[in-house]
Write a protein that holds these residues in place. Structure first.
Motif, PDB file in Angstrom:
ATOM      1  N   PRO A 150     -12.892 -11.381  -3.927  1.00  0.00           N
ATOM      2  CA  PRO A 150     -12.595 -12.412  -3.498  1.00  0.00           C
ATOM      3  C   PRO A 150     -11.423 -12.326  -2.535  1.00  0.00           C
ATOM      4  O   PRO A 150     -10.619 -11.231  -2.267  1.00  0.00           O
ATOM      5  CB  PRO A 150     -11.586 -13.742  -4.418  1.00  0.00           C
ATOM      6  N   ASP A 151     -11.620 -13.209  -0.914  1.00  0.00           N
ATOM      7  CA  ASP A 151     -10.606 -12.477  -0.066  1.00  0.00           C
ATOM      8  C   ASP A 151     -11.053 -10.929   0.290  1.00  0.00           C
ATOM      9  O   ASP A 151     -10.561 -10.586   1.884  1.00  0.00           O
ATOM     10  CB  ASP A 151      -9.222 -12.127  -0.299  1.00  0.00           C
ATOM     11  N   LEU A 152     -12.186  -9.995   0.077  1.00  0.00           N
ATOM     12  CA  LEU A 152     -11.951  -9.253   1.415  1.00  0.00           C
ATOM     13  C   LEU A 152     -13.958  -8.409   0.676  1.00  0.00           C
ATOM     14  O   LEU A 152     -14.141  -7.273   0.934  1.00  0.00           O
ATOM     15  CB  LEU A 152     -11.507  -7.785  -0.138  1.00  0.00           C
ATOM     16  N   ARG A 181      -3.644 -10.293  -0.999  1.00  0.00           N
ATOM     17  CA  ARG A 181      -5.021  -9.289  -0.900  1.00  0.00           C
ATOM     18  C   ARG A 181      -5.044  -9.572   0.818  1.00  0.00           C
ATOM     19  O   ARG A 181      -5.707  -8.965   1.274  1.00  0.00           O
ATOM     20  CB  ARG A 181      -5.880  -9.879  -1.696  1.00  0.00           C
ATOM     21  N   ARG A 182      -5.246 -11.400   0.844  1.00  0.00           N
ATOM     22  CA  ARG A 182      -5.167 -11.883   2.919  1.00  0.00           C
ATOM     23  C   ARG A 182      -4.041 -11.536   3.240  1.00  0.00           C
ATOM     24  O   ARG A 182      -4.174 -10.577   4.697  1.00  0.00           O
ATOM     25  CB  ARG A 182      -5.505 -13.075   2.539  1.00  0.00           C
ATOM     26  N   VAL A 183      -2.591 -10.876   2.676  1.00  0.00           N
ATOM     27  CA  VAL A 183      -1.408 -10.241   4.001  1.00  0.00           C
ATOM     28  C   VAL A 183      -2.288  -9.122   3.980  1.00  0.00           C
ATOM     29  O   VAL A 183      -1.742  -8.496   5.022  1.00  0.00           O
ATOM     30  CB  VAL A 183      -0.590 -11.130   2.487  1.00  0.00           C
ATOM     31  N   ALA A 184      -2.123  -8.197   2.596  1.00  0.00           N
ATOM     32  CA  ALA A 184      -2.744  -7.233   2.483  1.00  0.00           C
ATOM     33  C   ALA A 184      -3.557  -6.287   3.605  1.00  0.00           C
ATOM     34  O   ALA A 184      -3.576  -5.904   4.138  1.00  0.00           O
ATOM     35  CB  ALA A 184      -2.152  -6.537   1.056  1.00  0.00           C
ATOM     36  N   ALA A 185      -4.949  -7.646   3.674  1.00  0.00           N
ATOM     37  CA  ALA A 185      -5.849  -7.096   4.595  1.00  0.00           C
ATOM     38  C   ALA A 185      -6.019  -7.016   6.356  1.00  0.00           C
ATOM     39  O   ALA A 185      -5.908  -6.313   6.579  1.00  0.00           O
ATOM     40  CB  ALA A 185      -7.075  -8.106   4.018  1.00  0.00           C
ATOM     41  N   VAL A 186      -4.726  -8.338   6.424  1.00  0.00           N
ATOM     42  CA  VAL A 186      -4.100  -8.101   8.074  1.00  0.00           C
ATOM     43  C   VAL A 186      -3.662  -7.035   8.584  1.00  0.00           C
ATOM     44  O   VAL A 186      -3.599  -6.391   9.515  1.00  0.00           O
ATOM     45  CB  VAL A 186      -3.362  -9.938   7.649  1.00  0.00           C
ATOM     46  N   LEU A 187      -2.350  -6.644   7.199  1.00  0.00           N
ATOM     47  CA  LEU A 187      -1.658  -5.526   7.036  1.00  0.00           C
ATOM     48  C   LEU A 187      -2.323  -4.538   7.392  1.00  0.00           C
ATOM     49  O   LEU A 187      -2.009  -3.073   8.525  1.00  0.00           O
ATOM     50  CB  LEU A 187      -0.697  -5.761   5.846  1.00  0.00           C
ATOM     51  N   ALA A 188      -3.224  -4.014   6.476  1.00  0.00           N
ATOM     52  CA  ALA A 188      -3.984  -2.724   6.678  1.00  0.00           C
ATOM     53  C   ALA A 188      -4.615  -2.705   8.477  1.00  0.00           C
ATOM     54  O   ALA A 188      -5.037  -1.606   8.987  1.00  0.00           O
ATOM     55  CB  ALA A 188      -5.142  -3.247   5.549  1.00  0.00           C
ATOM     56  N   LEU A 189      -5.134  -3.953   8.571  1.00  0.00           N
ATOM     57  CA  LEU A 189      -6.452  -3.635  10.149  1.00  0.00           C
ATOM     58  C   LEU A 189      -5.322  -3.488  11.153  1.00  0.00           C
ATOM     59  O   LEU A 189      -5.631  -2.869  11.821  1.00  0.00           O
ATOM     60  CB  LEU A 189      -7.516  -4.969  10.150  1.00  0.00           C
ATOM     61  N   ALA A 190      -4.221  -4.081  10.709  1.00  0.00           N
ATOM     62  CA  ALA A 190      -3.562  -3.993  12.012  1.00  0.00           C
ATOM     63  C   ALA A 190      -2.355  -2.328  12.076  1.00  0.00           C
ATOM     64  O   ALA A 190      -2.546  -2.168  13.043  1.00  0.00           O
ATOM     65  CB  ALA A 190      -1.737  -4.673  11.720  1.00  0.00           C
TER      66      ALA A 190
END
Length: 227
Positions: A150-152, A181-190
């Motif tokens: 989920p979310d990834l 998870r969603r917040v972490a994914a956005v931050l990781a890509l940035a």
């Protein structure tokens, strides 16, 4: 009487897949920084962006290349097909499955780093780097999608993630006001994009590729099969 010691499940050993996928999302930022800034305005990880760029190029917009974008798309799709084969072959063990996928990515990205160091610049080098990195991202995405975490479910594009993050927050229907998870994914890509861009602008093009290959290789060793 002696109580038998249960055999540890190998699927539970190592780093959880959630953290592995977040690390891969960061690597996507690095790969796209290399391709967009260093290979002529083409994406090799984010195919949504690449299709749009292909449209720009087809319309004759300056600074974009139909052959570059088409080569990236073709290599990605071929990689996705191979990734589907990998999923079918190793899907019984998530740990083994992901390790094969990550090892493949590490080898392909390492090969692209070698090419970038050995033959900097030039048309042949550009197409080789596009093909290797896009193929690697296709293999990865096919397998990440099959995991269904989920979310990834994607590590190269965040449109759905951003939509869910806001639409299900307190600003939307409040069904999922907290989504780390969603917040972490956005931050990781940035973070990956910033790191990749800095390395492309200040170092040899092979450096960010080498970094991505090393990280993928480490993830291949430490990844578990658990969420």
């Amino acid at each position: 009487m002696h109580t038998a010691t249960p055999t540890p499940d190998p699927e539970t050993r190592g780093v959880r897949l959630v953290f592995v996928l977040l690390a891969l999302t960061l690597l996507s930022g690095i790969i796209d920084a290399v391709s967009y800034l260093g290979l002529g305005h083409v994406f090799t990880a984010n195919m949504t962006g690449n299709v749009v760029v292909l449209g720009f190029a087809a319309a004759g917009a300056p600074g974009f290349s139909v052959p570059h974008s088409a080569a990236s798309l073709a290599a990605f799709l071929l990689g996705a097909a191979v990734g589907g084969r990998v999923a079918a072959r190793f899907g019984g063990s998530r740990r083994r499955w992901m390790r094969v996928t990550l090892t493949t990515e590490a080898v392909l990205v390492a090969a692209s780093a070698v090419v970038a160091f050995a033959r900097p610049g030039g048309t042949a080098t550009t197409y080789t780097l596009i093909a290797l990195t896009a193929f690697a991202m296709g293999v990865r995405n096919a397998n990440v999608r099959k995991l269904g975490i989920p979310d990834l479910t994607a590590t190269t594009v965040l449109t759905t993630t951003l939509t869910g993050l806001v639409s299900e927050s307190h600003l939307g229907d409040a069904t999922r006001p907290h989504s780390p998870r969603r917040v972490a994914a956005v931050l990781a890509l940035a973070v990956g994009a910033v790191l990749g861009a800095w390395l492309v602008l200040h170092e040899d093009l092979g450096i960010p590729l080498l970094v991505a290959a090393v990280v993928a290789g480490v993830l291949a060793v430490v990844a578990s099969g658990r969420e």
